[in-house]
Scaffold this motif. Structure first.
Motif, PDB file in Angstrom:
ATOM      1  N   ARG A  31       0.848  -1.195   0.000  1.00 24.97           N
ATOM      2  CA  ARG A  31       0.000   0.000   0.000  1.00 24.97           C
ATOM      3  C   ARG A  31       0.879   1.238   0.000  1.00 24.97           C
ATOM      4  O   ARG A  31       1.815   1.368   0.792  1.00 24.97           O
ATOM      5  CB  ARG A  31      -0.926   0.003   1.210  1.00 24.97           C
ATOM      6  CG  ARG A  31      -1.907  -1.144   1.174  1.00 24.97           C
ATOM      7  CD  ARG A  31      -2.921  -1.015   2.235  1.00 24.97           C
ATOM      8  NE  ARG A  31      -2.299  -0.843   3.548  1.00 24.97           N
ATOM      9  CZ  ARG A  31      -2.928  -0.980   4.674  1.00 24.97           C
ATOM     10  NH1 ARG A  31      -4.194  -1.290   4.664  1.00 24.97           N
ATOM     11  NH2 ARG A  31      -2.306  -0.794   5.819  1.00 24.97           N
ATOM     12  N   SER A  32       0.573   2.171  -0.865  1.00 28.36           N
ATOM     13  CA  SER A  32       1.434   3.342  -1.012  1.00 28.36           C
ATOM     14  C   SER A  32       1.331   4.292   0.185  1.00 28.36           C
ATOM     15  O   SER A  32       2.310   4.942   0.527  1.00 28.36           O
ATOM     16  CB  SER A  32       1.092   4.083  -2.302  1.00 28.36           C
ATOM     17  OG  SER A  32      -0.241   4.541  -2.271  1.00 28.36           O
ATOM     18  N   ARG A  33       0.184   4.379   0.822  1.00 23.95           N
ATOM     19  CA  ARG A  33       0.049   5.274   1.973  1.00 23.95           C
ATOM     20  C   ARG A  33       0.944   4.813   3.121  1.00 23.95           C
ATOM     21  O   ARG A  33       1.607   5.619   3.771  1.00 23.95           O
ATOM     22  CB  ARG A  33      -1.391   5.327   2.457  1.00 23.95           C
ATOM     23  CG  ARG A  33      -2.287   6.136   1.578  1.00 23.95           C
ATOM     24  CD  ARG A  33      -3.650   6.236   2.187  1.00 23.95           C
ATOM     25  NE  ARG A  33      -4.551   6.951   1.300  1.00 23.95           N
ATOM     26  CZ  ARG A  33      -5.829   7.067   1.506  1.00 23.95           C
ATOM     27  NH1 ARG A  33      -6.381   6.502   2.565  1.00 23.95           N
ATOM     28  NH2 ARG A  33      -6.580   7.742   0.664  1.00 23.95           N
ATOM     29  N   LEU A  34       0.964   3.530   3.382  1.00 27.89           N
ATOM     30  CA  LEU A  34       1.812   2.989   4.435  1.00 27.89           C
ATOM     31  C   LEU A  34       3.283   3.195   4.099  1.00 27.89           C
ATOM     32  O   LEU A  34       4.085   3.544   4.962  1.00 27.89           O
ATOM     33  CB  LEU A  34       1.520   1.500   4.631  1.00 27.89           C
ATOM     34  CG  LEU A  34       2.327   0.789   5.708  1.00 27.89           C
ATOM     35  CD1 LEU A  34       2.044   1.406   7.080  1.00 27.89           C
ATOM     36  CD2 LEU A  34       2.009  -0.688   5.710  1.00 27.89           C
ATOM     37  N   VAL A  36       4.644   5.590   2.219  1.00 30.06           N
ATOM     38  CA  VAL A  36       4.973   7.001   2.391  1.00 30.06           C
ATOM     39  C   VAL A  36       5.085   7.351   3.873  1.00 30.06           C
ATOM     40  O   VAL A  36       6.008   8.068   4.289  1.00 30.06           O
ATOM     41  CB  VAL A  36       3.922   7.899   1.688  1.00 30.06           C
ATOM     42  CG1 VAL A  36       4.088   9.353   2.070  1.00 30.06           C
ATOM     43  CG2 VAL A  36       4.005   7.728   0.188  1.00 30.06           C
ATOM     44  N   LEU A  37       4.193   6.832   4.684  1.00 29.07           N
ATOM     45  CA  LEU A  37       4.243   7.080   6.121  1.00 29.07           C
ATOM     46  C   LEU A  37       5.528   6.530   6.735  1.00 29.07           C
ATOM     47  O   LEU A  37       6.195   7.212   7.522  1.00 29.07           O
ATOM     48  CB  LEU A  37       3.029   6.458   6.811  1.00 29.07           C
ATOM     49  CG  LEU A  37       2.977   6.590   8.316  1.00 29.07           C
ATOM     50  CD1 LEU A  37       2.807   8.053   8.721  1.00 29.07           C
ATOM     51  CD2 LEU A  37       1.864   5.746   8.888  1.00 29.07           C
TER      52      LEU A  37
END
Length: 63
Positions: A31-34, A36-37
């Motif tokens: 997952r890209s959000r994870l 980036v985080l």
């Protein structure tokens, strides 16, 4: 002593980035959000290191 702390914080950043790359290679981070985080969180020690050295520079400059 401040230089040692800065080097340790930068080494921690490098280790965290290496761990993120390792997890990406194994397919655990998809997952890209994870992603980036985690990348942003891994840069916290590097920023703390730079702030530590900047604070030391400002203190020495004004003495």
């Amino acid at each position: 002593m401040i230089y040692v702390a800065a080097i340790v914080l930068l080494a921690l950043t490098a280790t965290l980035i290496w761990l993120i790359v390792l997890l990406m290679d194994r397919g655990r981070l998809q997952r890209s959000r994870l992603l980036v985080l985690l990348i942003l969180l891994s840069f916290i020690p590097a920023v703390a290191s730079m702030l530590l050295l900047f604070a030391r520079h400002m203190i020495v400059q004004h003495l």
